[in-house]
Design a protein around this motif. Structure first.
Motif, PDB file in Angstrom:
ATOM      1  N   ILE A 190       0.967  -1.266   0.010  1.00 43.44           N
ATOM      2  CA  ILE A 190      -0.046   0.033  -0.046  1.00 43.44           C
ATOM      3  C   ILE A 190       0.957   1.190  -0.004  1.00 43.44           C
ATOM      4  CG2 ILE A 190      -1.670   1.429   1.314  1.00 43.44           C
ATOM      5  CD1 ILE A 190      -2.807  -1.356   2.352  1.00 43.44           C
ATOM      6  N   LEU A 191       1.893   1.191   0.834  1.00 43.21           N
ATOM      7  CA  LEU A 191       2.891   2.404   0.870  1.00 43.21           C
ATOM      8  C   LEU A 191       3.518   2.596  -0.365  1.00 43.21           C
ATOM      9  CD1 LEU A 191       4.417   1.929   4.477  1.00 43.21           C
ATOM     10  CD2 LEU A 191       2.787   3.977   3.663  1.00 43.21           C
ATOM     11  N   MET A 192       4.082   1.590  -0.879  1.00 38.91           N
ATOM     12  CA  MET A 192       4.794   1.589  -2.369  1.00 38.91           C
ATOM     13  C   MET A 192       3.866   2.061  -3.489  1.00 38.91           C
ATOM     14  SD  MET A 192       7.745   1.392  -1.551  1.00 38.91           S
ATOM     15  CE  MET A 192       8.477   1.735  -3.096  1.00 38.91           C
ATOM     16  N   ASN A 193       2.433   1.819  -3.469  1.00 39.69           N
ATOM     17  CA  ASN A 193       1.509   2.208  -4.537  1.00 39.69           C
ATOM     18  C   ASN A 193       1.358   3.761  -4.261  1.00 39.69           C
ATOM     19  OD1 ASN A 193       1.094  -0.102  -5.925  1.00 39.69           O
ATOM     20  ND2 ASN A 193      -0.785  -0.823  -4.398  1.00 39.69           N
ATOM     21  N   PHE A 194       1.101   4.259  -3.129  1.00 38.09           N
ATOM     22  CA  PHE A 194       0.774   5.623  -2.721  1.00 38.09           C
ATOM     23  C   PHE A 194       2.151   6.322  -3.062  1.00 38.09           C
ATOM     24  CE2 PHE A 194      -2.808   4.658  -0.021  1.00 38.09           C
ATOM     25  CZ  PHE A 194      -3.709   5.760  -0.527  1.00 38.09           C
ATOM     26  N   TYR A 195       3.124   6.028  -2.735  1.00 38.95           N
ATOM     27  CA  TYR A 195       4.439   6.723  -3.029  1.00 38.95           C
ATOM     28  C   TYR A 195       4.619   6.737  -4.745  1.00 38.95           C
ATOM     29  CZ  TYR A 195       9.295   7.917  -4.253  1.00 38.95           C
ATOM     30  OH  TYR A 195      10.596   8.162  -4.695  1.00 38.95           O
ATOM     31  N   HIS A 196       4.374   5.516  -5.464  1.00 35.03           N
ATOM     32  CA  HIS A 196       4.227   5.952  -6.998  1.00 35.03           C
ATOM     33  C   HIS A 196       3.280   6.750  -7.503  1.00 35.03           C
ATOM     34  CE1 HIS A 196       7.764   3.223  -7.551  1.00 35.03           C
ATOM     35  NE2 HIS A 196       6.959   2.101  -6.689  1.00 35.03           N
ATOM     36  N   TYR A 197       2.037   6.669  -6.791  1.00 33.06           N
ATOM     37  CA  TYR A 197       1.024   7.522  -7.267  1.00 33.06           C
ATOM     38  C   TYR A 197       1.393   9.028  -7.080  1.00 33.06           C
ATOM     39  CZ  TYR A 197      -2.269   3.447  -7.399  1.00 33.06           C
ATOM     40  OH  TYR A 197      -2.690   2.406  -7.678  1.00 33.06           O
ATOM     41  N   GLU A 248      -5.128  12.720  -8.666  1.00 35.72           N
ATOM     42  CA  GLU A 248      -6.689  12.121  -8.502  1.00 35.72           C
ATOM     43  C   GLU A 248      -6.926  10.755  -7.904  1.00 35.72           C
ATOM     44  OE1 GLU A 248     -10.321  11.338 -11.715  1.00 35.72           O
ATOM     45  OE2 GLU A 248      -9.531  13.228 -11.601  1.00 35.72           O
ATOM     46  N   THR A 249      -6.048   9.695  -8.479  1.00 34.11           N
ATOM     47  CA  THR A 249      -5.739   8.397  -8.131  1.00 34.11           C
ATOM     48  C   THR A 249      -5.483   8.630  -6.473  1.00 34.11           C
ATOM     49  OG1 THR A 249      -5.105   7.712 -10.152  1.00 34.11           O
ATOM     50  CG2 THR A 249      -4.871   6.218  -8.381  1.00 34.11           C
ATOM     51  N   LYS A 271     -10.295   5.685   0.612  1.00 33.69           N
ATOM     52  CA  LYS A 271     -10.661   4.171   0.844  1.00 33.69           C
ATOM     53  C   LYS A 271      -9.938   3.787   2.188  1.00 33.69           C
ATOM     54  CE  LYS A 271     -10.838   2.926  -3.935  1.00 33.69           C
ATOM     55  NZ  LYS A 271     -10.408   2.007  -5.128  1.00 33.69           N
ATOM     56  N   LEU A 272      -8.891   4.360   2.697  1.00 33.43           N
ATOM     57  CA  LEU A 272      -8.266   4.137   3.910  1.00 33.43           C
ATOM     58  C   LEU A 272      -9.047   4.592   4.896  1.00 33.43           C
ATOM     59  CD1 LEU A 272      -4.617   5.549   3.138  1.00 33.43           C
ATOM     60  CD2 LEU A 272      -5.545   3.085   2.925  1.00 33.43           C
ATOM     61  N   PRO A 273      -8.893   3.688   6.082  1.00 32.79           N
ATOM     62  CA  PRO A 273      -9.622   3.811   7.373  1.00 32.79           C
ATOM     63  C   PRO A 273      -9.160   5.239   7.996  1.00 32.79           C
ATOM     64  CG  PRO A 273      -8.364   1.896   7.403  1.00 32.79           C
ATOM     65  CD  PRO A 273      -8.062   2.324   6.270  1.00 32.79           C
ATOM     66  N   GLN A 274      -9.782   6.003   8.854  1.00 33.66           N
ATOM     67  CA  GLN A 274      -9.604   7.171   9.233  1.00 33.66           C
ATOM     68  C   GLN A 274      -8.381   7.170  10.206  1.00 33.66           C
ATOM     69  OE1 GLN A 274     -10.898  10.169   8.970  1.00 33.66           O
ATOM     70  NE2 GLN A 274     -11.878   9.133   7.129  1.00 33.66           N
TER      71      GLN A 274
END
Length: 166
Positions: free
Chosen positions: A85-92, A99-100, A107-110
């Motif tokens: 998840i962290l690597m996906n967010f980093y790349h985005y 926007e992504t 979608k993440l929990p609070q």
């Protein structure tokens, strides 16, 4: 996304505040809350300092930190999931997919306030950003005792009451 590293730190805090293994390690005295608070910028720095970091490398770093700082050996796949998840967010965020990033972030929990330092909690409450303070509904069953916590404000002390079952 002008300051992606600061934004990414917020994502890391949001993920880590909902990571059961980390929260349980702190709650069970395997490591201090300060170590958990420091874990977020530590991992953020590792990601930002290593351009060719893979999710497997990051998962190994998460597991090593948990072992070293919390004497906790992870036996589930949570470190791998968090790393991906962290690597996906980093790349985005790094590649300009704003926007992504926002769609996935929603979608993440609070954010759970237990992972924040007192200064961070004060900053959040002054900005009126949403954080989930569900500590008033937490309860724990252990050895026939029930622990109930009550909190009126995230920046105040939490009162813990025990109730013995008879």
């Amino acid at each position: 996304m002008a300051d992606t590293k600061e934004f990414f730190l917020n994502i890391t805090q949001r993920l880590f505040s909902n990571w059961t293994a980390l929260r349980m390690a702190v709650e069970h005295g395997m490591g201090s809350k300060d170590r958990a608070v420091d874990f977020c910028p530590y991992i953020t720095d590792i990601i930002y300092m290593n351009d060719d970091l893979s999710s497997d490398d990051l998962a190994a770093e998460l597991e090593e930190y948990m072992d070293r700082e919390f004497q906790t050996e992870l036996q589930d796949n949570s470190a791998k999931e968090i790393a991906e998840i962290l690597m996906n967010f980093y790349h985005y965020s790094h590649d300009g997919y704003g926007e992504t990033v926002m769609t996935e972030m929603n979608k993440l929990p609070q954010l759970q306030p237990w992972i924040l330092s007192r200064d961070q909690i004060k900053q959040l409450t002054s900005k009126s950003l949403p954080i989930n303070d569900d500590s008033s509904s937490d309860s724990e069953e252990e050895n026939g005792n029930s622990m109930e916590t009550t909190a009126t404000n995230v920046s105040e002390w939490v009162e813990v009451k025990t109730r013995r079952k008879k």
